[in-house]
Scaffold this active site. Sequence first.
Site, short mmCIF file in Angstrom:
data_model
loop_
_atom_site.label_atom_id
_atom_site.label_comp_id
_atom_site.label_asym_id
_atom_site.label_seq_id
_atom_site.Cartn_x
_atom_site.Cartn_y
_atom_site.Cartn_z
N GLN A 113 -18.43 -36.02 -57.39
CA GLN A 113 -18.57 -36.29 -58.86
C GLN A 113 -19.67 -35.50 -59.45
OE1 GLN A 113 -19.35 -40.67 -58.78
NE2 GLN A 113 -17.30 -41.04 -59.27
N TRP A 172 -29.76 -44.57 -63.14
CA TRP A 172 -29.93 -46.00 -63.65
C TRP A 172 -29.16 -46.94 -62.66
CZ3 TRP A 172 -26.51 -47.87 -68.20
CH2 TRP A 172 -26.86 -49.07 -68.49
N GLN A 189 -34.12 -39.73 -75.93
CA GLN A 189 -33.02 -40.13 -75.14
C GLN A 189 -32.11 -41.33 -75.52
OE1 GLN A 189 -32.02 -41.72 -70.61
NE2 GLN A 189 -33.98 -40.15 -70.83
N TYR A 236 -35.78 -49.21 -63.05
CA TYR A 236 -34.58 -49.29 -62.18
C TYR A 236 -34.80 -49.81 -61.02
CZ TYR A 236 -33.03 -45.97 -66.04
OH TYR A 236 -32.77 -45.48 -67.21
N LYS A 253 -10.48 -43.61 -65.90
CA LYS A 253 -10.27 -44.35 -64.50
C LYS A 253 -9.76 -45.75 -65.17
CE LYS A 253 -14.31 -44.03 -63.15
NZ LYS A 253 -15.56 -44.15 -62.19
#
Length: 332
Positions: free
Chosen positions: A287, A21, A174, A54, A213
């Site tokens: 990640q 995205w 989704q 996107y 974070k």
Amino acid sequence: MRYRTLGSSDLEVSEISLGSWLTYSGGVAADTARACTEAAFDAGINFFDTANVYGRGAAETAWGEILSAHPRDSYVLATKVWGRMSDDPDDQGLSPAQIAKQIDASLTRLRTDHVDLYQAHRFDPTVPVEDTVEALQKVVEQGKARYLGFSEWTPEQIWAAVDIAGPGLFASSQPQYSMLWQAPEAEVFGLCAAHDISQIVWSPLAQGVLTGKYRPGRPVPEGSRFASGTMAVSRDLVYSDAALEAVERLVPVAEGAGMSLATLALAWVLRRTEVASAITGASRPEQVHSNAAASGVELSDEVLTAVDAALGDAPVTEPTLAPSAEPGVRHR
């Protein structure tokens, strides 16, 4: 990596998937997008989710180049239709003409002759639902998509489509779903399960908030998603003092369970059998591997109870209209 069957389809998708995205539509450099995608393959991730809107085709184009280097049967590819694709205000939605145009454009950008899953990114109440359903079915009949899904439809809209075409129309839903956004549990999960429609959830880490974070009362860290001009658009969905304080309370729960906060958050999402895959974003290869490690992690009842206590009343739990979604259904 573990895999789950996607609804009524024969697709086996990785419990952790990679999305594109905010990252691969321009948020990160091309070589970073490639490195993260290759890391996904290395980690056993086989499910890649994108959308035509996107970057107005930029994410599809990026993945078309990267994924075309891999055998087509080695990954499950999903994209979406609905969003506005140009400055023309009519260049959006789910009319038959728009769906026919956009599937071809997506396939060209993705450098493939079919996608495994074609999803209606939102419902379009300006178009008769019968027209949309028939146009989507035609995409499958033409072999341009194997299965169909939708994102962020209301129960009324889901019922309307299923009533027309039967329970086998869609393989997936989704919704946004995370520890902090539990709204789909109220209605959508049960309705979809009754029709063998799996959930592939977006923002399971609440756009990074559930990694720990971001700290209450402190500025966002330099180099983080919310510090980026191109990737901070999602901040208002999940970023609040109450959410950040709840995350602070989750830290000792994760530590006590011997896992990172992100692993706890992803395992919490995957505790639900309705969820086939959790879509994660990544701006660094490490990640990807860290997120993939959450697959197969089982949370004890004790940990789940501690999570509930830590979250308190911070999560959104009531049925909530998704960003950019509109209620209502139009018929012929």
